[in-house]
Design an enzyme around this catalytic site. Structure first.
Site, PDB file in Angstrom:
ATOM      1  N   ARG A  26      91.061 -53.896 -30.041  1.00  0.00           N
ATOM      2  CA  ARG A  26      92.452 -53.442 -29.863  1.00  0.00           C
ATOM      3  C   ARG A  26      92.622 -52.596 -28.593  1.00  0.00           C
ATOM      4  O   ARG A  26      93.375 -51.630 -28.584  1.00  0.00           O
ATOM      5  CB  ARG A  26      92.949 -52.656 -31.066  1.00  0.00           C
ATOM      6  N   ARG A  30      99.459 -50.439 -28.508  1.00  0.00           N
ATOM      7  CA  ARG A  30     100.510 -49.417 -28.446  1.00  0.00           C
ATOM      8  C   ARG A  30     100.115 -48.093 -27.823  1.00  0.00           C
ATOM      9  O   ARG A  30     100.983 -47.326 -27.422  1.00  0.00           O
ATOM     10  CB  ARG A  30     101.062 -49.176 -29.856  1.00  0.00           C
ATOM     11  N   ARG A  39     106.092 -54.873 -24.408  1.00  0.00           N
ATOM     12  CA  ARG A  39     106.457 -55.142 -25.807  1.00  0.00           C
ATOM     13  C   ARG A  39     107.969 -54.999 -26.030  1.00  0.00           C
ATOM     14  O   ARG A  39     108.561 -55.742 -26.808  1.00  0.00           O
ATOM     15  CB  ARG A  39     105.670 -54.170 -26.691  1.00  0.00           C
ATOM     16  N   ASP A  76      96.522 -62.654 -32.019  1.00  0.00           N
ATOM     17  CA  ASP A  76      96.328 -62.031 -33.332  1.00  0.00           C
ATOM     18  C   ASP A  76      95.615 -63.023 -34.249  1.00  0.00           C
ATOM     19  O   ASP A  76      95.685 -64.233 -34.042  1.00  0.00           O
ATOM     20  CB  ASP A  76      97.674 -61.630 -33.950  1.00  0.00           C
ATOM     21  N   TYR A 152      95.469 -62.128 -45.976  1.00  0.00           N
ATOM     22  CA  TYR A 152      96.881 -62.001 -45.574  1.00  0.00           C
ATOM     23  C   TYR A 152      97.714 -63.163 -46.110  1.00  0.00           C
ATOM     24  O   TYR A 152      98.868 -62.994 -46.502  1.00  0.00           O
ATOM     25  CB  TYR A 152      97.001 -61.909 -44.045  1.00  0.00           C
TER      26      TYR A 152
HETATM   27  O1  CP3 Z   1      91.829 -56.317 -29.441  1.00  0.00           O
HETATM   28  C1  CP3 Z   1      92.785 -56.619 -28.677  1.00  0.00           C
HETATM   29  O2  CP3 Z   1      93.228 -55.850 -27.792  1.00  0.00           O
HETATM   30  C2  CP3 Z   1      93.346 -58.022 -28.773  1.00  0.00           C
HETATM   31  C3  CP3 Z   1      94.474 -58.182 -29.610  1.00  0.00           C
HETATM   32  C4  CP3 Z   1      94.365 -58.104 -31.130  1.00  0.00           C
HETATM   33  C5  CP3 Z   1      95.497 -57.767 -31.922  1.00  0.00           C
HETATM   34  N1  CP3 Z   1      95.149 -57.955 -33.222  1.00  0.00           N
HETATM   35  C6  CP3 Z   1      96.796 -57.343 -31.408  1.00  0.00           C
HETATM   36  C7  CP3 Z   1      97.765 -56.678 -32.304  1.00  0.00           C
HETATM   37  C8  CP3 Z   1      93.314 -58.423 -31.991  1.00  0.00           C
HETATM   38  C9  CP3 Z   1      91.876 -58.784 -31.680  1.00  0.00           C
HETATM   39  C10 CP3 Z   1      93.830 -58.337 -33.314  1.00  0.00           C
HETATM   40  C11 CP3 Z   1      93.032 -58.656 -34.505  1.00  0.00           C
HETATM   41  C12 CP3 Z   1      93.615 -58.425 -35.831  1.00  0.00           C
HETATM   42  N2  CP3 Z   1      94.920 -58.594 -36.231  1.00  0.00           N
HETATM   43  C13 CP3 Z   1      92.850 -58.074 -36.978  1.00  0.00           C
HETATM   44  C14 CP3 Z   1      91.339 -57.886 -37.000  1.00  0.00           C
HETATM   45  C15 CP3 Z   1      90.923 -56.555 -36.513  1.00  0.00           C
HETATM   46  C16 CP3 Z   1      91.348 -55.414 -37.395  1.00  0.00           C
HETATM   47  O3  CP3 Z   1      92.182 -54.610 -36.918  1.00  0.00           O
HETATM   48  O4  CP3 Z   1      90.869 -55.342 -38.525  1.00  0.00           O
HETATM   49  C17 CP3 Z   1      93.742 -57.975 -38.062  1.00  0.00           C
HETATM   50  C18 CP3 Z   1      93.380 -57.607 -39.486  1.00  0.00           C
HETATM   51  C19 CP3 Z   1      95.053 -58.321 -37.578  1.00  0.00           C
HETATM   52  C20 CP3 Z   1      96.303 -58.424 -38.377  1.00  0.00           C
HETATM   53  C21 CP3 Z   1      97.356 -57.510 -37.906  1.00  0.00           C
HETATM   54  N3  CP3 Z   1      97.996 -57.584 -36.676  1.00  0.00           N
HETATM   55  C22 CP3 Z   1      97.923 -56.406 -38.614  1.00  0.00           C
HETATM   56  C23 CP3 Z   1      97.507 -55.953 -40.009  1.00  0.00           C
HETATM   57  C24 CP3 Z   1      98.901 -55.848 -37.788  1.00  0.00           C
HETATM   58  C25 CP3 Z   1      99.839 -54.725 -38.150  1.00  0.00           C
HETATM   59  C26 CP3 Z   1      99.191 -53.403 -38.041  1.00  0.00           C
HETATM   60  C27 CP3 Z   1      99.344 -52.860 -36.652  1.00  0.00           C
HETATM   61  O5  CP3 Z   1      98.344 -52.396 -36.101  1.00  0.00           O
HETATM   62  O6  CP3 Z   1     100.477 -52.889 -36.182  1.00  0.00           O
HETATM   63  C28 CP3 Z   1      98.893 -56.579 -36.560  1.00  0.00           C
HETATM   64  C29 CP3 Z   1      99.760 -56.334 -35.385  1.00  0.00           C
HETATM   65  C30 CP3 Z   1      99.109 -56.221 -34.043  1.00  0.00           C
HETATM   66  N4  CP3 Z   1      98.092 -57.017 -33.588  1.00  0.00           N
HETATM   67  C31 CP3 Z   1      99.472 -55.307 -33.010  1.00  0.00           C
HETATM   68  C32 CP3 Z   1      98.627 -55.583 -31.916  1.00  0.00           C
HETATM   69  C33 CP3 Z   1      98.645 -54.927 -30.565  1.00  0.00           C
HETATM   70  C34 CP3 Z   1     100.596 -54.274 -33.078  1.00  0.00           C
HETATM   71  C35 CP3 Z   1     101.930 -54.961 -33.013  1.00  0.00           C
HETATM   72  C36 CP3 Z   1     102.920 -54.380 -32.025  1.00  0.00           C
HETATM   73  O7  CP3 Z   1     102.609 -54.107 -30.864  1.00  0.00           O
HETATM   74  O8  CP3 Z   1     104.093 -54.265 -32.422  1.00  0.00           O
END
Ligand code: CP3
Length: 347
Positions: A26, A30, A39, A76, A152
């Site tokens: 990640r 944000r 975004r 994602d 999910y």
């Molecule tokens: O690592 C990186 O920089 C690459 C991008 C990346 C995202 N999600 C962007 C994202 C990666 C590798 C993921 C993986 C991901 N997504 C996982 C596995 C890793 C972990 O965190 O356990 C999971 C479970 C998800 C599912 C997911 N995506 C959730 C539960 C959420 C909501 C929670 C949150 O953090 O907002 C997301 C959204 C998400 N994925 C965001 C980002 C940058 C935030 C959304 C936004 O910017 O509005």
């Protein structure tokens, strides 16, 4: 400098045991104001994932700011259910919302036919990032593992107790395995396409692997990952493959023992002592800083980072967090962390 091989590839190859590459799960997100700016104009979160131009921009932002050794493609894990035809939405302040799948007939909505076409913007973004990034940095492609993606899909979003998916998997394993087999095929295809597009490394996120009792861990985490790794390896024998089975504890060994796994990414609950004795003799290790140390910074972060470096740098090791960067993490702490790792590897 810019013509050399990415050090992360040399470390994954076991050729370089002195360097300690760093990137963060990640790392785009944000906590970066430049991410928030994109975004704001991107429309929905999925619109950002499917815009090759904007996805490329946010993928490169953390490299430009912190000079990380690898760029993970901005996407994602939930693009897979979306591409299979399940309804997926990301709601501000809530997270992902999916139309839950709870029985055999609900699986009828899933369809592999449009998968590659639907995900083609991801592949385009990877090719564009590879073109723009200097040769000394690696591009990481990724996917969720079947178990974690399925949580999910079945729970309909994030969950507290995961009782729906566990109940289905425990009481009707034959039925539940139909969903897992669909995901094995879809994820293998997605990873292969990312490698063809230019990904130098791939990582599989099994963030919820630690939820399962031992029998379930073997069935729903080890077996699907084994099949995916074999599928990827049959076309790309040399591609480095990192697995992140979060909270697996002593079962990290079962993942490290899967044929074809190059590295295991570990969370922060496992000691460096255990890792150096039980895992570093089998695979490259990546991790294991608690993201809250990065959030806090200061002396606490410094001593923890030092402890990890001293504990794990005797073998090939990639510095990373035990889970993703938290949204309120100060960027100065990230700069300080990168500086510490870079000074340590030069010393
Ligand atoms: O690592 C990186 O920089 C690459 C991008 C990346 C995202 N999600 C962007 C994202 C990666 C590798 C993921 C993986 C991901 N997504 C996982 C596995 C890793 C972990 O965190 O356990 C999971 C479970 C998800 C599912 C997911 N995506 C959730 C539960 C959420 C909501 C929670 C949150 O953090 O907002 C997301 C959204 C998400 N994925 C965001 C980002 C940058 C935030 C959304 C936004 O910017 O509005």
């Amino acid at each position: 400098m810019t013509t050399s091989n990415p050090i992360i590839l040399d470390v994954l190859d076991g050729k370089d045991v002195k360097s300690i590459p760093i990137w963060l799960m990640r790392q785009a997100g944000r906590y970066l104001e430049e991410y928030q700016a994109v975004r704001k104009i991107s429309g929905s979160f999925l619109d950002l994932c499917y815009s090759p131009k904007m996805a490329k921009r946010v993928t490169l932002q953390p490299i430009e700011r912190f000079n990380f050794d690898a760029a993970i493609i901005f996407s994602d894990i939930l693009v897979i259910p979306d591409a299979l035809g399940q309804s997926v939405q990301f709601q501000e302040g809530i997270g992902p919302i999916l139309e839950p799948l709870r029985d055999l007939s609900s699986l009828n909505c899933l369809n592999m036919d449009n998968l590659t076409n639907h995900l083609s913007p991801v592949y385009e973004a990877i090719s564009d990032v590879r073109l723009e990034l200097t040769r000394d940095k690696a591009v990481i492609g990724f996917s969720g593992a079947p178990w974690t993606v399925a949580t999910y899909m079945v729970e309909g979003g994030s969950s507290k107790d995961f009782s729906n998916i566990k109940q289905w998997a425990y009481s009707s394993p034959e039925e539940f395995s139909i969903l897992i087999e669909i995901l094995i095929s879809a994820i293998t295809m997605h990873l292969l396409s990312q490698i063809k597009a230019g990904a130098d490394v791939i990582q599989i996120f099994d963030s919820w692997a630690g939820l399962l009792p031992d029998s379930g861990f073997k069935k729903w985490c080890v077996y699907p990952i084994k099949k995916i790794v074999a599928g990827v390896r049959s076309e790309f024998p040399d591609i480095p493959i990192i697995i992140f089975p979060r909270l697996a504890g002593h079962r990290y060994i079962a993942i490290a023992d899967i044929e074809g796994v190059t590295a295991v990414s570990v969370d922060h609950t496992i000691s460096t002592d255990w890792l150096s004795k039980n895992l570093q003799n089998k695979v490259v290790v990546q991790g294991n800083l608690d993201p809250v140390f990065l959030l806090s910074g200061g002396a606490a972060m410094k001593s923890e980072v030092k402890r990890i470096l001293e504990g794990l740098s005797g073998h090939p090791f990639i510095f990373n967090l035990g889970h993703g960067v938290l949204p309120s993490t100060p960027t100065d702490n990230v700069s300080e962390l990168c500086e510490m790792v870079s000074v340590y590897r030069r010393s």
